[in-house]
Motif scaffolding. Structure first.
Motif, PDB file in Angstrom:
ATOM      1  N   TYR A  66      31.943  56.776  32.143  1.00  0.00           N
ATOM      2  CA  TYR A  66      30.539  56.917  31.763  1.00  0.00           C
ATOM      3  C   TYR A  66      30.048  58.294  32.198  1.00  0.00           C
ATOM      4  CZ  TYR A  66      30.652  51.973  30.711  1.00  0.00           C
ATOM      5  OH  TYR A  66      30.971  50.756  30.175  1.00  0.00           O
ATOM      6  N   MET A  67      29.845  59.169  31.224  1.00  0.00           N
ATOM      7  CA  MET A  67      29.475  60.540  31.547  1.00  0.00           C
ATOM      8  C   MET A  67      28.144  60.612  32.280  1.00  0.00           C
ATOM      9  SD  MET A  67      32.070  62.241  30.576  1.00  0.00           S
ATOM     10  CE  MET A  67      31.435  63.882  30.895  1.00  0.00           C
ATOM     11  N   GLU A  68      27.226  59.672  32.017  1.00  0.00           N
ATOM     12  CA  GLU A  68      25.947  59.671  32.715  1.00  0.00           C
ATOM     13  C   GLU A  68      26.153  59.404  34.210  1.00  0.00           C
ATOM     14  OE1 GLU A  68      26.449  58.448  29.719  1.00  0.00           O
ATOM     15  OE2 GLU A  68      25.204  59.935  28.691  1.00  0.00           O
ATOM     16  N   THR A  69      27.103  58.508  34.529  1.00  0.00           N
ATOM     17  CA  THR A  69      27.425  58.248  35.937  1.00  0.00           C
ATOM     18  C   THR A  69      28.060  59.471  36.573  1.00  0.00           C
ATOM     19  OG1 THR A  69      27.761  55.898  35.458  1.00  0.00           O
ATOM     20  CG2 THR A  69      28.714  56.743  37.497  1.00  0.00           C
ATOM     21  N   ILE A  70      28.929  60.136  35.849  1.00  0.00           N
ATOM     22  CA  ILE A  70      29.555  61.359  36.353  1.00  0.00           C
ATOM     23  C   ILE A  70      28.492  62.414  36.648  1.00  0.00           C
ATOM     24  CG2 ILE A  70      31.027  63.303  35.701  1.00  0.00           C
ATOM     25  CD1 ILE A  70      32.840  61.312  34.248  1.00  0.00           C
ATOM     26  N   PRO A  86      36.520  61.547  34.018  1.00  0.00           N
ATOM     27  CA  PRO A  86      36.932  60.331  33.299  1.00  0.00           C
ATOM     28  C   PRO A  86      38.337  59.921  33.718  1.00  0.00           C
ATOM     29  CG  PRO A  86      35.951  61.920  31.786  1.00  0.00           C
ATOM     30  CD  PRO A  86      36.149  62.634  33.085  1.00  0.00           C
ATOM     31  N   ASP A  87      38.726  58.705  33.363  1.00  0.00           N
ATOM     32  CA  ASP A  87      40.023  58.165  33.762  1.00  0.00           C
ATOM     33  C   ASP A  87      41.166  59.085  33.328  1.00  0.00           C
ATOM     34  OD1 ASP A  87      38.810  55.980  34.886  1.00  0.00           O
ATOM     35  OD2 ASP A  87      39.038  54.715  33.102  1.00  0.00           O
ATOM     36  N   PRO A  88      42.273  59.095  34.077  1.00  0.00           N
ATOM     37  CA  PRO A  88      43.400  59.992  33.757  1.00  0.00           C
ATOM     38  C   PRO A  88      43.947  59.836  32.347  1.00  0.00           C
ATOM     39  CG  PRO A  88      43.653  59.137  35.974  1.00  0.00           C
ATOM     40  CD  PRO A  88      42.488  58.401  35.363  1.00  0.00           C
TER      41      PRO A  88
END
Length: 297
Positions: free
Chosen positions: A223-227, A194-196
């Motif tokens: 977006y955790m699903e994208t990660i 996720p973003d810093p």
């Protein structure tokens, strides 16, 4: 202008005299006369002319009468609404939540809530956890259900779910072939996080920084699903919530290192919560007291 004085005025107008109005209101005649005098004094206008035993409205009285009826009707409607409030929870409830919490933690809880309180109009807003904090602070939502970070007054946060994070890679990633993995091994490969500015990124970055290690970021997205997709196809490693770990990824065990975050709710300590918000918090506390529920269970 008091409602009892207005009620006395309408009663005198409707019943044609002070005695009849007193009987209708279950008051003495002097009590009714005093209420009318107080109202006339407040309005600086004479409302009745006393012509012997006959009482007639003045011009000011005729002007006031329909407005007094409306005020009393609205007051009664408000009284009934407040009485209903004591038995039924309704109104609009605005809640901010992150996409991950909304997808993996809230569905069953919200199903229980809407079944118990069908009169509540839920306004659910999906956003990053940090934005959810800001919306509670600004009064744009009543509460946030999200990843918890540092919380300062007037905001108050309460943990509900312990959310372990697992280092994860694709089954064919070079790290997956290692028998023993260290943070230094992981740091040598690109990550997707996720973003810093997010709470989760800080947790991961601080874990590596304590050992003097920095991260190689292939990209960031909230977006955790994208990660998870990027991890599953071998493009990077990440720290995934345990609830998202399945056969698509392989967990890396790093001896002596445990990552976790707290999920819970945030409220503004200076604001009075609606009964709908209190009811939702009650369900969240039940989840907390009941231990870790499996998503979908």
């Amino acid at each position: 202008m008091d409602w009892p004085n207005l009620a006395a005025f309408v009663a005198v107008a409707d019943h044609g005299g002070f005695s009849a109005a007193a009987e209708h209101l279950h008051l003495t005649q002097p009590a009714v006369s005093k209420r009318i005098a107080l109202l006339e004094d407040a309005l600086q206008a004479r409302l009745f002319d006393r012509l012997g035993r006959q009482v007639v409205l003045t011009e000011a009285g005729r002007l006031l009468l329909p407005r007094a009826r409306q005020i009393l009707a609205e007051g009664e409607a408000a009284r009934r609404a407040l009485a209903d409030l004591g038995q039924h929870i309704g109104g609009r409830l605005s809640v901010a939540t992150s996409h991950h919490v909304g997808l993996h933690r809230l569905p069953n809880l919200l199903r229980r809530f809407t079944a118990a309180h069908p009169r509540v109009a839920l306004d659910i807003r999906f956003m990053d956890s940090e934005q959810a904090y800001a919306q509670v602070l600004a009064g744009e939502v009543e509460l946030a259900v999200t990843t918890l970070g540092p919380t300062e007054p007037p905001l108050h946060s309460t943990g509900v779910w312990h959310d372990p994070l697992q280092f994860a890679v694709a089954p064919d990633h070079p790290l997956a072939r290692m028998r023993a993995t260290t943070l230094a091994d992981i740091a040598a490969h690109p990550a997707v996080l996720p973003d810093p500015g997010t709470f989760t990124h800080r947790i991961v970055a601080q874990t590596f920084a304590r050992q003097g290690l920095s991260l190689q970021l292939r990209m960031t997205t909230n977006y955790m699903e994208t990660i998870k997709m990027m991890v599953s196809v071998g493009l990077a490693w990440s720290a995934l919530p345990q609830t998202m770990v399945d056969a698509q990824v392989q967990v890396l065990a790093v001896p002596g290192v445990q990552l976790s975050r707290q999920l819970g709710y945030v409220v503004h300590g200076g604001r009075t919560l609606s009964r709908a918000a209190q009811a939702l918090i009650g369900l969240l506390q039940e989840d907390s007291a009941g231990g870790q529920r499996k998503p979908g269970a």
